[in-house]
Design an enzyme around this catalytic site. Structure first.
Site, PDB file in Angstrom:
ATOM      1  N   GLY A 284      28.658  18.683 -49.924  1.00  0.00           N
ATOM      2  CA  GLY A 284      28.846  18.515 -51.297  1.00  0.00           C
ATOM      3  C   GLY A 284      27.843  17.714 -51.929  1.00  0.00           C
ATOM      4  O   GLY A 284      27.314  17.767 -52.851  1.00  0.00           O
ATOM      5  N   ALA A 285      27.907  16.551 -51.312  1.00  0.00           N
ATOM      6  CA  ALA A 285      27.244  15.403 -51.908  1.00  0.00           C
ATOM      7  C   ALA A 285      26.994  14.296 -50.623  1.00  0.00           C
ATOM      8  O   ALA A 285      27.919  14.098 -49.793  1.00  0.00           O
ATOM      9  CB  ALA A 285      27.793  14.875 -53.041  1.00  0.00           C
ATOM     10  N   MET A 286      26.239  13.268 -50.992  1.00  0.00           N
ATOM     11  CA  MET A 286      25.807  12.358 -49.967  1.00  0.00           C
ATOM     12  C   MET A 286      25.699  10.979 -50.895  1.00  0.00           C
ATOM     13  O   MET A 286      24.904  10.842 -51.485  1.00  0.00           O
ATOM     14  CB  MET A 286      24.751  12.524 -49.212  1.00  0.00           C
ATOM     15  CG  MET A 286      24.317  11.428 -48.082  1.00  0.00           C
ATOM     16  SD  MET A 286      25.524  11.366 -46.770  1.00  0.00           S
ATOM     17  CE  MET A 286      25.288   9.724 -46.469  1.00  0.00           C
ATOM     18  N   GLU A 321      31.774   9.924 -53.809  1.00  0.00           N
ATOM     19  CA  GLU A 321      30.304   9.071 -53.544  1.00  0.00           C
ATOM     20  C   GLU A 321      30.271   8.040 -53.975  1.00  0.00           C
ATOM     21  O   GLU A 321      29.681   7.042 -53.390  1.00  0.00           O
ATOM     22  CB  GLU A 321      29.264   9.836 -53.698  1.00  0.00           C
ATOM     23  CG  GLU A 321      29.344  11.726 -53.341  1.00  0.00           C
ATOM     24  CD  GLU A 321      29.766  11.624 -51.883  1.00  0.00           C
ATOM     25  OE1 GLU A 321      29.619  10.679 -51.146  1.00  0.00           O
ATOM     26  OE2 GLU A 321      30.291  13.072 -51.643  1.00  0.00           O
ATOM     27  N   HIS A 324      32.186   5.321 -52.083  1.00  0.00           N
ATOM     28  CA  HIS A 324      31.743   4.830 -50.925  1.00  0.00           C
ATOM     29  C   HIS A 324      30.901   3.765 -50.918  1.00  0.00           C
ATOM     30  O   HIS A 324      30.545   3.068 -49.921  1.00  0.00           O
ATOM     31  CB  HIS A 324      30.795   5.988 -50.415  1.00  0.00           C
ATOM     32  CG  HIS A 324      31.525   7.006 -49.519  1.00  0.00           C
ATOM     33  ND1 HIS A 324      32.346   6.833 -48.440  1.00  0.00           N
ATOM     34  CD2 HIS A 324      31.527   8.460 -49.441  1.00  0.00           C
ATOM     35  CE1 HIS A 324      32.931   7.814 -47.871  1.00  0.00           C
ATOM     36  NE2 HIS A 324      32.208   8.902 -48.598  1.00  0.00           N
TER      37      HIS A 324
HETATM   38  N1  BES Z   1      29.397  11.203 -46.318  1.00  0.00           N
HETATM   39  C1  BES Z   1      29.761  12.476 -46.993  1.00  0.00           C
HETATM   40  C2  BES Z   1      28.489  13.696 -46.836  1.00  0.00           C
HETATM   41  C3  BES Z   1      28.206  14.081 -45.488  1.00  0.00           C
HETATM   42  C4  BES Z   1      29.113  14.984 -44.846  1.00  0.00           C
HETATM   43  C5  BES Z   1      27.179  13.841 -44.946  1.00  0.00           C
HETATM   44  C6  BES Z   1      29.103  15.676 -43.463  1.00  0.00           C
HETATM   45  C7  BES Z   1      26.878  14.387 -43.552  1.00  0.00           C
HETATM   46  C8  BES Z   1      27.593  15.139 -43.128  1.00  0.00           C
HETATM   47  C9  BES Z   1      30.340  12.658 -48.263  1.00  0.00           C
HETATM   48  O1  BES Z   1      30.734  11.455 -48.570  1.00  0.00           O
HETATM   49  C10 BES Z   1      31.357  13.636 -48.391  1.00  0.00           C
HETATM   50  O2  BES Z   1      32.361  13.263 -47.696  1.00  0.00           O
HETATM   51  N2  BES Z   1      31.111  14.711 -49.040  1.00  0.00           N
HETATM   52  C11 BES Z   1      32.161  15.613 -49.223  1.00  0.00           C
HETATM   53  C12 BES Z   1      32.731  15.770 -50.450  1.00  0.00           C
HETATM   54  C13 BES Z   1      33.905  14.960 -50.795  1.00  0.00           C
HETATM   55  C14 BES Z   1      34.515  15.016 -52.220  1.00  0.00           C
HETATM   56  C15 BES Z   1      34.999  14.977 -49.804  1.00  0.00           C
HETATM   57  C16 BES Z   1      31.385  17.069 -48.977  1.00  0.00           C
HETATM   58  O3  BES Z   1      30.163  16.813 -49.016  1.00  0.00           O
HETATM   59  O4  BES Z   1      31.852  18.126 -48.828  1.00  0.00           O
HETATM   60 ZN    ZN Z   2      32.495  10.941 -47.947  1.00  0.00          ZN
END
Ligand code: BES
Ligand code: ZN
Length: 884
Positions: A284-286, A321, A324
């Protein structure tokens, strides 16, 4: 579509000179084996010469022996499909480096050195979307969890924190905007049409938070003044043409920054915060420091192209995000076993934020629904693991609903037991104690314990034990006293045959049937396998309301008279408990019906009880429509399947659809009146108008189930009169499941109307793949050959195939065609994008819980995948465990 905007072709990854063949049994990484790094890297300077097809990277690491390390002279720098072009130590070219599999090893004699390595990358050939890759004509990075090692050689582990300086140069025409973490410190032009920029991030960070973006981008710019009066520049960067759909993202960012100051006392710590939207993204996002990279899906929104749910998702993910920055970036994870330290806590923070921005009870209901659909099945299946896992083969497989959503529930329980104020003391202490370090879940629990003044010694079991606790409930009158007897059992899970009782905080209330009220809610904590709780002044023969607000992530087992559930659905003052009573009423009925335990008389009686409660919900003028929309939802089929040891998905589907149609017929007049009323509400972003839109499609679903012709008529009218994507998508969803000419008309119109808008075309794929149409499998096959389908774009793959895998009609086709379709997908996608491919395995992994004929077909499909020679570590781990 022009060639330049096409994402990388999948065939091969050109990054490597000497890729090692994937081993058949990937090594197991264990939490108990943690050792501090032997070498630290206090500073790193990266120099990029950017090109879509060829990028070179020169990295200079200042390395220092770790006094807490094991003293080895060998510096191990992780790599993944990299070959060093040149290696220097203290300015001198050296040849005595060696490779150990993918890693680069260098012997160092002294305490501190400067190590420089050059690597060559092919971003346009990177179809995994990990490391540096090309997307839609631009360059971007994704490093979490282990992607930095695909850019340069580095000790790629979260407990090595470095200060980053980045220089990048590239063709000004191709890459007019050059971004990295932190602040831009210098930029300039060269005569040959290239330009360059230098960025510096003052905050030491692990490599997984590194980010670089280069390309043609336009910003929606805003500013935010922090609580101590510092001005921060905010930018949401998108491709030209998308800038008109960025205001909601900007507003959400500002709201997040303010909320974190007010709620957790956390202030932003740089002068610049950039968000970039990219169209090819695995997740979803980073949360990269100061430079978040987002899937376009969680940035772009306007009323014509985004539903209300999409608006909420943008707000929630932007918040997540952003949060974080403290829970993840200022305090990061010691190792990847601690993932829930940042993700569980940050999910809780984004849930609380969204609740404060909208309706708290509705948000709670949504979060519990997600937990039950996504996490409960994980906890009861072959991939079950604790929120802090003990081992893994591929860490990408552990970004799960357990680590995220159950992780959030576990921290929420601490908050419930401490109360909001004391919980805040705990989080304050956590941020103060561990700021600037790589911490553990244990550090977090200890800080909450010390700050909030709780004893969490037994509670720590929530971090180590997998499985959803089952709590059985009995209520007995003993003279003047009422006794509540609770028993807990934590089911066995892979590798954990024996479980200990865990503390389970339960909010309870006892209702007086006569008055419809209770004398106050109490919080009880069940700590033993079995315990009794005595109530002295309870009303006679009360109705028990338990686990109110879903105070613990457990399954309550209690067969209840329909009348009690109808009572709670009507009278409970806890909105979640009202929803829960309605759900239980339906679950009890459907589970009995599926199990063959209902004769026609009993089925009719059950439906009458549900119909009465449902009718009250449809017509109750005191209910707000957002809440009404929640209460009208029937329990998901996957949640119904969870209630049975082994289930027949066909029977569950037929019973649930049967009830839907019955309700649609029995309440036709009320549902049509409701649909008429809310159809007259004009578009607006306020809660009342959003509620109207939510029940509009809900009502339409039931009307269509009871009377398909009326559903088609109203569906087309709703489609054609739609003032928003919410109404348009809702109508199209209902039409897509009907076998009628209106279906084809609306689908063709939708495709033509939104040509060129990738996110909306995703919806077009997903609605058809998720439909209950009798020929849905044939439709999916046709869609997979559609010119707009691309295997290289994760959003498009998920739009078609995740919708299909979640669709019981398609996936559980009795002939096994749905299983074959997902199996084929996994095998075709694995060489292109293993992370995304692995996400489809758990659907097949549920075979043990499915009736024998389908189970055999599911298993056979897993075996077909397992027989592939060059499976990725990602898919290999999931398939092996699923066959287990
Ligand atoms: N740190 C993660 C992104 C990520 C997930 C990077 C897996 C590498 C591997 C980010 O903070 C995250 O958790 N994103 C979620 C959305 C969130 C609202 C739960 C995502 O990408 O689904
Ligand atoms: Zn996250």
């Amino acid at each position: 579509m022009d060639i330049a905007s096409r994402p990388a072709e999948p065939e091969q990854n050109l990054q490597t000179a000497d890729a090692a063949p994937a081993p058949q049994a990937p090594p197991v990484i264990r939490r108990e084996d943690y050792l501090p790094p032997a070498w630290l890297v206090p500073e790193i300077a990266l120099d990029f010469a950017l090109g879509l097809d060829a990028t070179t990277v020169v990295s200079k690491l200042s390395v220092r022996r770790n006094p807490d390390g094991n003293g080895t002279p060998t510096l191990r720098l992780n790599g993944d499909q990299l070959a060093p072009v040149a290696v220097h130590v203290d300015g001198e070219a050296v040849n005595d480096w060696r490779m150990d599999g993918p890693d680069l090893l260098i012997e160092l004699a002294g305490e501190a050195h400067e190590v420089s390595v050059e690597t060559a990358l092919v971003p346009s050939g990177n179809s995994q979307l990990m490391g540096l890759y090309a997307s839609n004509g631009m360059l971007c990075t994704q490093c979490e969890a282990e992607g930095f090692r695909r850019i340069t050689f580095f000790p790629d582990r979260p407990d090595v924190l470095s200060t980053y300086s980045v220089r990048m140069a590239g063709d000004r025409a191709v890459f007019p905007i050059l971004l990295a973490n932190g602040n831009c410190t210098a930029q300039g032009e060269s005569e040959d049409g290239t330009h360059w920029a230098e960025w510096h991030d003052p905050w030491p960070k692990p490599s997984y938070l590194f980010a670089l973006v280069a390309g043609e981008l336009i910003a929606n710019h805003a500013t935010f003044t922090t609580m101590s009066g510092r001005k921060v520049d905010l930018n949401v960067w998108v491709r030209p043409g998308d800038e008109g759909r960025t205001q909601h993202a900007v507003d959400s960012l500002i709201a997040s920054m303010k909320w974190d100051e007010e709620t957790f006392g956390r202030e932003y710590d740089l002068d610049l915060f950039n968000i970039v939207a990219v169209s090819d993204f695995n997740m979803g996002a980073m949360e990269n420091k100061g430079l978040n990279v987002f899937n376009t899906r969680y940035v772009l929104a306007d009323p014509d192209t985004a539903t209300d749910a999409d608006y909420d998702a943008v707000e929630g993910v932007i918040g997540h995000e952003y949060f974080h920055n403290w829970s993840g970036n200022r305090i990061t994870c010691r190792d990847w076993f601690q993932l829930s330290l940042k993700e569980g806590f940050t999910v809780l923070r984004d849930q609380l934020f969204s609740a404060d921005m909208g309706s708290e009870p509705v948000k709670r209901i949504e979060d519990v629904r997600i937990l039950r659909i996504a996490q409960f099945p994980e906890d009861s299946g072959p991939l079950a693991h604790p929120i802090r896992p003990d081992s893994y083969q591929e860490i990408s497989n552990f970004y799960t609903a357990t680590v995220y959503n159950k992780g959030a529930e576990v921290i929420r329980m601490m908050r419930t037991m401490a109360g909001e104020e004391r919980f805040r003391k705990g989080t304050d202490l956590y941020f103060e104690r561990h700021d600037g370090t790589a911490a553990t879940c244990e550090d977090f629990v200890t800080a909450i314990e010390d700050g909030a003044g709780l004893d969490l010694s037994q509670f720590r079991l929530w971090y180590s034990q997998a499985g959803t606790p089952q709590v059985s409930v009995a209520l007995q009158q003993e003279g003047a006293r009422l006794v509540l007897t609770l028993r807990q059992a934590v089911p066995t899970t892979p590798g954990q045959p024996e479980k200990q009782p865990m503390p389970i905080p339960l909010r309870v209330a006892l209702f007086d049937r006569a008055t419809g009220t209770h004398g106050g809610e109490t919080l009880i904590v069940l700590t033993k396998a079995e315990d009794r709780f005595v109530f002295e002044n309870a009303p006679a023969d009360p109705v028990l309301s338990i686990n109110r607000g879903f105070s613990a992530p457990v399954a309550i087992e209690m067969l209840r008279p329909d009348a009690d559930l109808v009572f709670l659905a009507a009278h409970d003052d806890d909105p979640f408990a009202r929803y829960e009573a309605m759900q239980s009423l339906v679950v009890q009925h459907l589970v009995a019906a599926v199990g063959g335990g209902l004769d026609e008389g009993a089925r009719a009686q059950g439906r009458e009880a549900i119909g009465a409660a449902f009718g009250a919900i449809v017509t109750d003028p005191a209910l707000d429509d957002l809440m009404r929309g929640e209460l009208m939802l029937l329990p998901a089929e996957s949640y119904l399947a969870e209630q049975l040891l082994v289930s027949d998905p066909g029977a569950i589907h037929a019973e649930r659809e049967g009830l839907k149609a019955w309700l649609g017929k029995a309440l036709a007049a009320d549902l049509e009146a409701l649909h008429d009323r809310v159809s007259a509400v004009p578009y607006g972003r306020e809660a009342a108008a959003r509620g109207a839109r939510k029940v509009k499609t809900q009502a339409l679903v039931y009307i269509a189930a009871g009377n398909p012709a009326e559903g088609a008529r109203r569906g087309l009218a709703q489609y054609q009169g739609a003032q928003s994507m919410t109404d348009r998508q809702g109508a199209l969803m209902v039409l897509a499941s009907l076998d009628c000419p209106e279906r084809e008309e609306a689908l063709a119109d939708f495709l033509a109307r939104y040509e060129g808008n990738a996110l909306v075309i995703d919806k077009w794929f997903s609605l058809q793949a998720g439909s209950l149409h009798p020929r849905v499998l044939a439709h999916i096959k046709t869609l997979s050959a559609h010119p707009e389908f691309r295997m290289s774009n994760p959003n498009r793959v998920r739009a078609l195939y995740m919708a299909a895998a979640m669709n019981p009609v398609a996936f559980h086709d009795p002939g096994g065609e749905g299983y074959r379709m997902i199996g084929d997908l996994i095998r075709r996608l694995d060489p292109i994008n293993p992370q995304t491919a692995a996400r489809f395995v758990p659907s097949l992994g549920r075979w043990r819980r499915v009736e024998p004929q389908r189970a055999a077909l599911m298993r056979a499909e897993l075996e077909r995948i397992a027989a592939e020679a060059n499976l990725s570590r990602d898919v290999r781990e999931q398939v092996t465990k699923s066959l287990g």
